[in-house]
Design a protein around this motif. Structure first.
Motif: not given
Lengths: 114, 113
Positions: A29, A31, A50, A94, A98, A101, A103, B93, B97, B99
């Motif tokens: 992953h 993140n 990230y 994750s 975005g 998704q 975690q 969220s 991007n 997360g």
């Protein structure tokens, strides 16, 4: 299944010590996140990353720093531990992007600062 | 300022009945909402999510409802089981991007046999 492993389940340290909490994930992953959980306050984000060597402050970064030298490992550092940092610390990871998704969390480290 | 709020710290229901957990948010830019369940001494586990373009998502005994005009979502568990006793967190969220998720304070659900 995604596996997020935190190095210690329970840890007791003294005021003023430098404390390292380690987190490793096995799903490649991008993140990774560090939270602390306190009663009545939910999960509060300390730092996130990230990408390797990239880091961003969360909502409560004071007194903490992080290190991400490898993609799978994200370390949380308490530079000089204080009693108000006694808490449950949770690491998560994750996939990139975005779009909700989820975690994936480790089982947490219960840290006590005496 | 708390952008995601769970105003009920605890909820107690009888086994077999419906459990309804509520969550309010303030940021209209949130585009996904998630529910997590947490047992003591374990990390949170993902339960169910919903996109802001939907108003309902169902997975077995779990259904999440989203009311965008009221900035409110709820998790329904039917029928409730003693194994559902845990802390439930809602999270949101935004459209970045990264997360990143923003969590509520959590609601402790107790299901009595």
């Amino acid at each position: 299944d995604v596996k997020v492993t935190q190095s210690s389940r329970y840890l007791v340290k003294r005021t003023g010590e430098k404390v390292f909490l380690e987190c490793v994930q096995d799903m490649d992953h991008e993140n990774m996140f560090w939270y602390r959980q306190d009663p009545g306050l939910g999960l509060r984000l300390i730092y996130f990353s990230y990408d390797v060597k990239m880091k961003e402050k969360g909502d409560i970064p004071e007194g903490y720093s992080v290190s991400r030298e490898k993609k799978e490992r994200f370390s949380l550092i308490l530079e000089s531990a204080s009693t108000n940092q006694t808490s449950m610390y949770l690491c998560a990871s994750s996939p990139p992007g975005g779009q909700g998704q989820p975690q994936h969390f480790g089982d947490g480290t219960r840290l006590s600062i005496l | 300022d708390q952008q995601v709020k769970q105003n009920s710290p605890s909820l107690s229901v009888q086994e077999g009945r419906i459990s309804i957990l509520n969550c309010d948010y303030t940021n209209s830019m949130f585009d996904y909402f998630l529910w997590y369940k947490k047992y003591p001494a374990e990390g949170p586990t993902f339960l169910i999510s919903i996109s802001s373009i939907k108003d309902k998502n169902e997975d077995g005994r779990f259904t999440v409802f989203l009311n965008k005009s009221a900035k409110h979502l709820s998790l329904h568990i039917v029928p409730s089981q003693p194994g559902d006793s845990a802390v439930y967190f809602c999270a949101a969220s935004d459209r970045s991007n990264t997360g990143k998720l923003i969590f509520g304070q959590g609601t402790t659900l107790q299901v009595k046999p």
